[in-house]
Design a protein around this motif. Structure first.
Motif, PDB file in Angstrom:
ATOM      1  N   UNK A  78     -10.577  61.768  23.062  1.00 29.19           N
ATOM      2  CA  UNK A  78     -10.839  63.201  23.009  1.00 29.19           C
ATOM      3  C   UNK A  78     -10.292  63.747  21.694  1.00 29.19           C
ATOM      4  N   UNK A  79     -10.881  64.844  21.226  1.00 29.12           N
ATOM      5  CA  UNK A  79     -10.417  65.488  20.002  1.00 29.12           C
ATOM      6  C   UNK A  79      -9.675  66.778  20.315  1.00 29.12           C
ATOM      7  N   UNK A  80      -8.596  67.012  19.561  1.00 33.39           N
ATOM      8  CA  UNK A  80      -7.832  68.252  19.692  1.00 33.39           C
ATOM      9  C   UNK A  80      -7.462  68.746  18.299  1.00 33.39           C
ATOM     10  N   UNK A  81      -7.312  70.048  18.172  1.00 34.60           N
ATOM     11  CA  UNK A  81      -6.949  70.629  16.871  1.00 34.60           C
ATOM     12  C   UNK A  81      -5.454  70.518  16.589  1.00 34.60           C
TER      13      UNK A  81
ATOM     14  N   UNK B  71       7.206  62.969  22.939  1.00 31.67           N
ATOM     15  CA  UNK B  71       7.016  64.388  23.180  1.00 31.67           C
ATOM     16  C   UNK B  71       5.968  64.622  24.260  1.00 31.67           C
ATOM     17  N   UNK B  72       6.047  65.782  24.910  1.00 32.01           N
ATOM     18  CA  UNK B  72       5.069  66.136  25.933  1.00 32.01           C
ATOM     19  C   UNK B  72       4.031  67.070  25.335  1.00 32.01           C
ATOM     20  N   UNK B  73       2.852  67.080  25.936  1.00 36.55           N
ATOM     21  CA  UNK B  73       1.743  67.879  25.416  1.00 36.55           C
ATOM     22  C   UNK B  73       0.849  68.280  26.575  1.00 36.55           C
ATOM     23  N   UNK B  74       0.426  69.528  26.571  1.00 35.89           N
ATOM     24  CA  UNK B  74      -0.489  69.997  27.606  1.00 35.89           C
ATOM     25  C   UNK B  74      -1.916  69.949  27.067  1.00 35.89           C
ATOM     26  N   UNK B  75      -2.701  69.076  27.638  1.00 35.85           N
ATOM     27  CA  UNK B  75      -4.102  68.903  27.253  1.00 35.85           C
ATOM     28  C   UNK B  75      -4.918  69.823  28.156  1.00 35.85           C
TER      29      UNK B  75
ATOM     30  N   UNK C 275      -6.039  60.662  21.849  1.00 34.22           N
ATOM     31  CA  UNK C 275      -6.339  61.950  21.261  1.00 34.22           C
ATOM     32  C   UNK C 275      -6.437  61.769  19.752  1.00 34.22           C
ATOM     33  N   UNK C 276      -7.289  62.540  19.109  1.00 34.07           N
ATOM     34  CA  UNK C 276      -7.441  62.456  17.654  1.00 34.07           C
ATOM     35  C   UNK C 276      -7.749  63.827  17.085  1.00 34.07           C
ATOM     36  N   UNK C 277      -7.435  63.996  15.800  1.00 36.44           N
ATOM     37  CA  UNK C 277      -7.775  65.255  15.126  1.00 36.44           C
ATOM     38  C   UNK C 277      -9.139  65.200  14.460  1.00 36.44           C
TER      39      UNK C 277
ATOM     40  N   UNK D 153     -19.120  61.399  18.386  1.00 40.35           N
ATOM     41  CA  UNK D 153     -17.941  60.685  17.897  1.00 40.35           C
ATOM     42  C   UNK D 153     -17.050  60.263  19.052  1.00 40.35           C
ATOM     43  N   UNK D 154     -16.916  61.124  20.045  1.00 37.87           N
ATOM     44  CA  UNK D 154     -16.131  60.759  21.237  1.00 37.87           C
ATOM     45  C   UNK D 154     -16.772  59.574  21.937  1.00 37.87           C
ATOM     46  N   UNK D 155     -18.080  59.647  22.115  1.00 35.01           N
ATOM     47  CA  UNK D 155     -18.789  58.590  22.832  1.00 35.01           C
ATOM     48  C   UNK D 155     -18.670  57.244  22.124  1.00 35.01           C
ATOM     49  N   UNK D 156     -18.733  57.280  20.793  1.00 38.13           N
ATOM     50  CA  UNK D 156     -18.701  56.042  20.014  1.00 38.13           C
ATOM     51  C   UNK D 156     -17.293  55.644  19.591  1.00 38.13           C
ATOM     52  N   UNK D 157     -16.292  56.397  20.047  1.00 39.43           N
ATOM     53  CA  UNK D 157     -14.879  56.088  19.798  1.00 39.43           C
ATOM     54  C   UNK D 157     -14.550  56.024  18.304  1.00 39.43           C
TER      55      UNK D 157
END
Length: 241
Positions: free
Chosen positions: A5-8, A16-20, A42-44, A133-137
């Motif tokens: 998944x992509x996140x900004x 560290x903890x992160x709320x997705x 996760x990726x930017x 991009x998500x689908x193709x990793x």
């Protein structure tokens, strides 16, 4: 391979903890049925990534812990595909295929014989590239530019080490063009014409600017499919694959 998944705001600190909590998080909960203990990526979208582990599932978000991070370097070769606008939803299909093929930049082109338009807007096409991009990793989301006219395409030819125009009238196979001379090309551009083909005027403009006209093979592919076929051949010949 782990789901991506992509996140900004990519978390980068191990432990560290992160709320997705994006729409993708809700997809992970409701459709993928992800549960505590599972891991994903996760990726930017710019090469940076974090492997995370779920420790709590909420109604609309996932609480995760970063367990590993890294950075994927871009390939030494960058690929740009100039794609003549196809009709209907085939432009979306084209963006999906080119993304899966590893293209870095996609330039929709308003060719003389184009019968399609970017009716849904470039922003929506960029979303298509992100989803593909998500689908193709892949960790790098390709850029989808504004629609270019032929003059703009001619300008861009000079900025690339190798430019290939695929056309059924070509006398040279792509394998005959990509020889040792181009083995270290850093910037490659592929130009795909519309269903009706490029015009003689466009052909002259591109070749005069330095583009090479290549034959893809005997079968004539749909414009929306030709880019992926071209990328496959070029990737193999330049030994990227």
């Amino acid at each position: 391979m782990l789901t991506l998944f992509f996140v900004d705001d990519l978390p980068r600190k191990v432990g560290s903890s992160y709320e997705f909590d994006s729409d993708d998080a809700q997809h992970a909960i409701r459709v993928l049925r992800m549960s505590a203990g599972e891991t994903f990526m996760l990726s930017d979208g710019l090469g940076a990534w974090s492997k995370v582990k779920i420790y709590a599932v909420k109604k609309k978000s996932l609480e995760v812990e970063v367990i590993e991070t890294g950075m994927q370097d871009p390939l030494e070769i960058s690929f740009t595909v100039v794609q003549a606008l196809p009709k209907g939803d085939r432009l979306k299909e084209c963006i999906e295929l080119l993304t899966e093929g590893g293209v870095d930049t996609i330039i929709p082109w308003s060719a003389q014989r184009s019968i399609g338009k970017a009716e849904k807007g470039i922003e929506k096409l960029q979303v298509t590239a992100r989803e593909a991009s998500k689908q193709s990793r892949r960790l790098f989301i390709p850029e989808v530019t504004d629609v270019a006219n032929t003059s703009k395409v001619v300008e861009l030819i000079a900025e690339h080490d190798l430019v290939l125009v695929f056309h059924e009238s070509a006398t040279s196979k792509v394998s005959e063009i990509i020889t040792k001379k181009y083995s270290e090309s850093a910037k490659v551009m592929i130009i795909i014409g519309p269903e009706g083909g490029i015009t003689n005027e466009e052909h002259e403009l591109f070749t005069s600017a330095g583009a090479k006209v290549a034959l893809m093979g005997r079968p004539i592919l749909r414009s929306a499919h030709a880019g992926l076929a071209a990328m496959s051949a070029v990737n193999a010949l330049l030994k990227v694959w």
